[in-house]
Design a protein around this motif. Sequence first.
Motif, PDB file in Angstrom:
ATOM      1  N   ALA B 105       0.850  -1.193   0.000  1.00  0.00           N
ATOM      2  CA  ALA B 105       0.000   0.000   0.000  1.00  0.00           C
ATOM      3  C   ALA B 105       0.879   1.234   0.000  1.00  0.00           C
ATOM      4  CB  ALA B 105      -0.898  -0.001   1.239  1.00  0.00           C
ATOM      5  N   VAL B 106       0.256   2.347  -0.308  1.00  0.00           N
ATOM      6  CA  VAL B 106       0.958   3.625  -0.182  1.00  0.00           C
ATOM      7  C   VAL B 106       0.296   4.346   0.972  1.00  0.00           C
ATOM      8  CG1 VAL B 106       1.375   5.859  -1.241  1.00  0.00           C
ATOM      9  CG2 VAL B 106       1.601   3.762  -2.607  1.00  0.00           C
ATOM     10  N   ILE B 107       1.123   4.763   1.934  1.00  0.00           N
ATOM     11  CA  ILE B 107       0.574   5.435   3.103  1.00  0.00           C
ATOM     12  C   ILE B 107       0.918   6.915   3.023  1.00  0.00           C
ATOM     13  CG2 ILE B 107       2.601   4.848   4.532  1.00  0.00           C
ATOM     14  CD1 ILE B 107       0.636   4.634   6.913  1.00  0.00           C
ATOM     15  N   GLN B 108      -0.089   7.723   3.368  1.00  0.00           N
ATOM     16  CA  GLN B 108       0.027   9.161   3.175  1.00  0.00           C
ATOM     17  C   GLN B 108      -0.360   9.876   4.468  1.00  0.00           C
ATOM     18  OE1 GLN B 108      -2.324   9.621  -0.444  1.00  0.00           O
ATOM     19  NE2 GLN B 108      -1.775  11.801  -0.419  1.00  0.00           N
ATOM     20  N   SER B 109       0.538  10.708   4.944  1.00  0.00           N
ATOM     21  CA  SER B 109       0.147  11.590   6.053  1.00  0.00           C
ATOM     22  C   SER B 109      -0.034  12.972   5.454  1.00  0.00           C
ATOM     23  CB  SER B 109       1.234  11.610   7.122  1.00  0.00           C
ATOM     24  OG  SER B 109       2.397  12.235   6.595  1.00  0.00           O
ATOM     25  N   GLU B 110      -0.268  13.966   6.330  1.00  0.00           N
ATOM     26  CA  GLU B 110      -0.401  15.310   5.780  1.00  0.00           C
ATOM     27  C   GLU B 110       0.890  15.736   5.112  1.00  0.00           C
ATOM     28  OE1 GLU B 110      -0.934  14.437   8.914  1.00  0.00           O
ATOM     29  OE2 GLU B 110      -2.583  15.549   9.845  1.00  0.00           O
ATOM     30  N   ARG B 111       2.041  15.151   5.552  1.00  0.00           N
ATOM     31  CA  ARG B 111       3.315  15.647   5.084  1.00  0.00           C
ATOM     32  C   ARG B 111       4.042  14.724   4.122  1.00  0.00           C
ATOM     33  NH1 ARG B 111       5.520  19.606   8.248  1.00  0.00           N
ATOM     34  NH2 ARG B 111       4.230  20.202  10.005  1.00  0.00           N
ATOM     35  N   GLU B 112       3.889  13.406   4.289  1.00  0.00           N
ATOM     36  CA  GLU B 112       4.752  12.481   3.555  1.00  0.00           C
ATOM     37  C   GLU B 112       3.963  11.345   2.943  1.00  0.00           C
ATOM     38  OE1 GLU B 112       7.865  12.228   2.665  1.00  0.00           O
ATOM     39  OE2 GLU B 112       8.578  14.079   3.635  1.00  0.00           O
ATOM     40  N   GLY B 165      -3.444   9.004  17.248  1.00  0.00           N
ATOM     41  CA  GLY B 165      -4.624   9.862  17.178  1.00  0.00           C
ATOM     42  C   GLY B 165      -4.791  10.560  15.834  1.00  0.00           C
ATOM     43  N   LYS B 166      -3.719  10.566  15.019  1.00  0.00           N
ATOM     44  CA  LYS B 166      -3.831  11.247  13.736  1.00  0.00           C
ATOM     45  C   LYS B 166      -4.400  10.323  12.669  1.00  0.00           C
ATOM     46  CE  LYS B 166      -0.545  14.798  14.580  1.00  0.00           C
ATOM     47  NZ  LYS B 166       0.835  15.182  14.336  1.00  0.00           N
ATOM     48  N   ARG B 167      -4.781  10.921  11.548  1.00  0.00           N
ATOM     49  CA  ARG B 167      -5.354  10.126  10.463  1.00  0.00           C
ATOM     50  C   ARG B 167      -4.349   9.997   9.335  1.00  0.00           C
ATOM     51  NH1 ARG B 167     -10.522   8.734  10.800  1.00  0.00           N
ATOM     52  NH2 ARG B 167     -10.592   8.230   8.585  1.00  0.00           N
ATOM     53  N   VAL B 168      -4.375   8.852   8.661  1.00  0.00           N
ATOM     54  CA  VAL B 168      -3.550   8.656   7.467  1.00  0.00           C
ATOM     55  C   VAL B 168      -4.431   8.024   6.399  1.00  0.00           C
ATOM     56  CG1 VAL B 168      -1.304   8.423   8.583  1.00  0.00           C
ATOM     57  CG2 VAL B 168      -2.780   6.414   8.348  1.00  0.00           C
ATOM     58  N   VAL B 169      -3.997   8.096   5.162  1.00  0.00           N
ATOM     59  CA  VAL B 169      -4.747   7.479   4.059  1.00  0.00           C
ATOM     60  C   VAL B 169      -3.886   6.395   3.435  1.00  0.00           C
ATOM     61  CG1 VAL B 169      -5.786   7.869   1.794  1.00  0.00           C
ATOM     62  CG2 VAL B 169      -6.022   9.598   3.600  1.00  0.00           C
ATOM     63  N   LEU B 170      -4.490   5.225   3.202  1.00  0.00           N
ATOM     64  CA  LEU B 170      -3.758   4.156   2.527  1.00  0.00           C
ATOM     65  C   LEU B 170      -4.424   3.861   1.202  1.00  0.00           C
ATOM     66  CD1 LEU B 170      -3.201   3.256   5.805  1.00  0.00           C
ATOM     67  CD2 LEU B 170      -1.813   1.672   4.446  1.00  0.00           C
ATOM     68  N   SER B 171      -3.627   3.817   0.121  1.00  0.00           N
ATOM     69  CA  SER B 171      -4.182   3.417  -1.171  1.00  0.00           C
ATOM     70  C   SER B 171      -3.663   2.033  -1.510  1.00  0.00           C
ATOM     71  CB  SER B 171      -3.757   4.379  -2.286  1.00  0.00           C
ATOM     72  OG  SER B 171      -3.170   5.536  -1.776  1.00  0.00           O
ATOM     73  N   LEU B 172      -4.569   1.170  -1.963  1.00  0.00           N
ATOM     74  CA  LEU B 172      -4.181  -0.179  -2.346  1.00  0.00           C
ATOM     75  C   LEU B 172      -5.161  -0.722  -3.373  1.00  0.00           C
ATOM     76  CD1 LEU B 172      -5.378  -2.577   0.396  1.00  0.00           C
ATOM     77  CD2 LEU B 172      -5.380  -0.127   0.821  1.00  0.00           C
ATOM     78  N   GLN B 173      -4.755  -1.868  -3.961  1.00  0.00           N
ATOM     79  CA  GLN B 173      -5.640  -2.494  -4.945  1.00  0.00           C
ATOM     80  C   GLN B 173      -6.553  -3.474  -4.253  1.00  0.00           C
ATOM     81  OE1 GLN B 173      -3.795  -4.487  -8.215  1.00  0.00           O
ATOM     82  NE2 GLN B 173      -2.696  -2.653  -8.881  1.00  0.00           N
ATOM     83  N   ASP B 174      -7.814  -3.482  -4.661  1.00  0.00           N
ATOM     84  CA  ASP B 174      -8.710  -4.499  -4.093  1.00  0.00           C
ATOM     85  C   ASP B 174      -8.595  -5.766  -4.933  1.00  0.00           C
ATOM     86  OD1 ASP B 174     -10.211  -4.330  -6.356  1.00  0.00           O
ATOM     87  OD2 ASP B 174     -11.952  -3.363  -5.397  1.00  0.00           O
ATOM     88  N   PRO B 175      -9.284  -6.854  -4.543  1.00  0.00           N
ATOM     89  CA  PRO B 175      -9.111  -8.143  -5.248  1.00  0.00           C
ATOM     90  C   PRO B 175      -9.516  -8.068  -6.713  1.00  0.00           C
ATOM     91  CG  PRO B 175     -10.245  -8.440  -3.151  1.00  0.00           C
ATOM     92  CD  PRO B 175     -10.142  -6.969  -3.369  1.00  0.00           C
ATOM     93  N   HIS B 176     -10.229  -7.017  -7.083  1.00  0.00           N
ATOM     94  CA  HIS B 176     -10.617  -6.920  -8.490  1.00  0.00           C
ATOM     95  C   HIS B 176      -9.675  -6.038  -9.270  1.00  0.00           C
ATOM     96  CE1 HIS B 176     -14.110  -8.915  -6.995  1.00  0.00           C
ATOM     97  NE2 HIS B 176     -14.301  -7.927  -6.116  1.00  0.00           N
ATOM     98  N   GLY B 177      -8.587  -5.640  -8.652  1.00  0.00           N
ATOM     99  CA  GLY B 177      -7.580  -4.865  -9.363  1.00  0.00           C
ATOM    100  C   GLY B 177      -7.862  -3.379  -9.389  1.00  0.00           C
ATOM    101  N   ARG B 178      -8.918  -2.941  -8.624  1.00  0.00           N
ATOM    102  CA  ARG B 178      -9.222  -1.507  -8.615  1.00  0.00           C
ATOM    103  C   ARG B 178      -8.446  -0.815  -7.516  1.00  0.00           C
ATOM    104  NH1 ARG B 178     -15.252  -3.176  -8.811  1.00  0.00           N
ATOM    105  NH2 ARG B 178     -14.666  -3.545  -6.664  1.00  0.00           N
ATOM    106  N   ASN B 179      -7.997   0.408  -7.781  1.00  0.00           N
ATOM    107  CA  ASN B 179      -7.320   1.188  -6.754  1.00  0.00           C
ATOM    108  C   ASN B 179      -8.337   1.772  -5.796  1.00  0.00           C
ATOM    109  OD1 ASN B 179      -4.521   1.039  -7.056  1.00  0.00           O
ATOM    110  ND2 ASN B 179      -4.667   2.263  -8.936  1.00  0.00           N
TER     111      ASN B 179
END
Lengths: 234, 408
Positions: B105-112, B165-179
């Motif tokens: 996955a790609v993990i995203q904070s406000e900064r990195e 306590g902070k939030r992050v966003v993770l992007s990944l592919q689901d089993p159908h190949g969708r981001n």
Amino acid sequence: MKGENVVRTLALTRDYGDGAQRVRALDSVDFTVDKGEFVSLAGPSGSGKSTLLNLIGGLDTPTSGEVWVGDDCLTAKSAAELAHIRLHRIGFVFQAYNLLPVLSARENVEFVMQLQGVDATERRERADRMLDAVGLAALADRRPGDMSGGQQQRVAVARALVTEPLLLLADEPSANLDSETTESLLGLLRAMNERFATTIITATHDPIVMRYARRHIQLKDGRIVADDIGRPPV
Amino acid sequence: MTTPLLMIARLGLRNLLRYRRRNAMLCLAVAIGLGTLLFASAFLRGWETSMREDAIDAFVGDLKVTSDAWLRDPVAEHGFTLPDDVALSLDSARVIWTTRLLLPAVIQSERETRGVQLAGIDPADEAHMSFVRKVVITGRALADADDTGLVLGRELARRLDTGEGKRVVLSLQDPHGRNREFGFRVVGIFDAEGTGMELAFALTGRAALQKKLDATDLQTEVSLRLPDPRAVHTWQQTLRDALPGLVVNRWEQLMPQISELIGFSNSAIWIWYAVLLTALAFGIANTFIAAVLERTRELGLMQVLGMKRSLIVLQVVIESMWIMVVGLALGVILGTFAVWYFSDGIDLSRWAAGAEMFGLRAVMVPRLVVADVQRAVVTMLLLGLAASLYPAWRAVRLNGLEALRGRT
Ligand SMILES: Nc1ncnc2c1ncn2[C@@H]1O[C@H](COP(=O)(O)OP(=O)(O)OP(=O)(O)O)[C@@H](O)[C@H]1O
Ligand SMILES: [Mg+2]
């Protein structure tokens, strides 16, 4: 072979070295020593005295000829058999290095009996008796390093005689002793010879030693040149 | 015949005392040599053990089941579902096991933004098998497989400049190949002693992740810890038979570099042994030979007096063996003491800034392996035996008379 012969040699020859360096240390020597004899071997340095003693003691093997000690022909024996004969029938006294330095006088005297398997009580008793006989009862617990040369030689005599060997061989026993000490050591050997009828053969240059012996053999160039059997002591 | 044996024992003892100083030095040399040897091998063994444990703990296990495709391309599409009957038989066989959903996955904070492996796990299972059981967590740990929170490694959190306590966003592919993109709340930070785990993995509940991906029962791996690691090949075969279409690998197959490194460490121990033992052997042999030569006359006298050669050799050998036995006993004590002294671990961080790169933990616990001790002691005894047998044999090979005259 005559039963009383303690030592008998037949054309005993010993060569050292090979080729050009070959030295005939002993040249076809025939002689016999009977039980109870006290023999001195004299002769110039290099005449073969030590060589003869060593062959009789089973410490060296002849080039040719035979040596008999009692009923055993040493010539045919293995190293282990020779060791056994030395242990049980022959006592040795050398010019020096006669004693094991880590053992006391008593333990040195006991050493050979230990090898023979004599049990501890008897060993101790015999060692003390023999040390007493050589006049060293008071020094029984001393180690060789703490005794004079004469005292060490006396311990060596005690060690050589305690097993009541058939034969005592002494190679220059007085070489490191002054004449007074030599007299007393030889007096001791003579007394032992008379008391236990121990056969003694000693190689020596020392007139004092010869005086105590009863039979005098002269060697020269590996041959016996004189033998005065029957001549009374001086 | 006990009398001659008693006698040579006494002679031996007297001779040992006679050269007290030298023998004490020799004992000490043997002790220090063996002690060093044992400590160094314990250090290497400790390193080896931590390497192996860390490898197995990195979500690997003694055995790991995956799809063949996932090994080449570890995405959700290549996940599978473990058949119930296999799950049941694993449960009944008293092995420790778990399933995971491991996705890049790609993990995203406000900064990195960074890449990471998102691991959907069951914390109850991991408590028995992976690095998760050892980490120190600030904030809170995952409660169960349904926990939707995210636990990050300390180092990753530092680099993302995020925290509890902070939030992050993770992007990944689901089993159908969708981001897909999912928001997570960071509920805890784990400290894995600076190992790579802190950067490699982000942890969340397995069931919660499956739910997010609309893929109930999807997993990318089954991981097993066996009570008896020697049974690993049998288990591998059993699982291969039960799960055709999936691949079953031992940890060494999954992490060949580490397994090779351990093999290398083993050879290093052997080389270390050989070098140290050779040095010691020379020292011992030298001293023993000198000690025997010094006493050639005495040994000659013994021979002249009718002592059997074998008994003389035995006497000399027993004497030397006393030195060896005492020295070796001291050496084992010394080595064991050193290992015990450092049993809380040796802090390497001071010397080895880059140690983590080699998979070294900052703190290394030395481990004494009985087989290593045995091997060292037996080898040294044999060396000592040879080093005393040889000169003794040489001394009695001389005719007693020559020896008595002081020839050598
Ligand atoms: N081990 C040996 N190797 C070579 N030659 C030897 C050896 N032992 C003795 N010889 C030689 O044999 C000869 C006789 O020596 P031996 O020692 O028997 O004489 P010796 O009569 O005892 O002399 P000394 O009165 O000096 O003790 C000498 O020429 C000697 O050099
Ligand atoms: Mg001579």
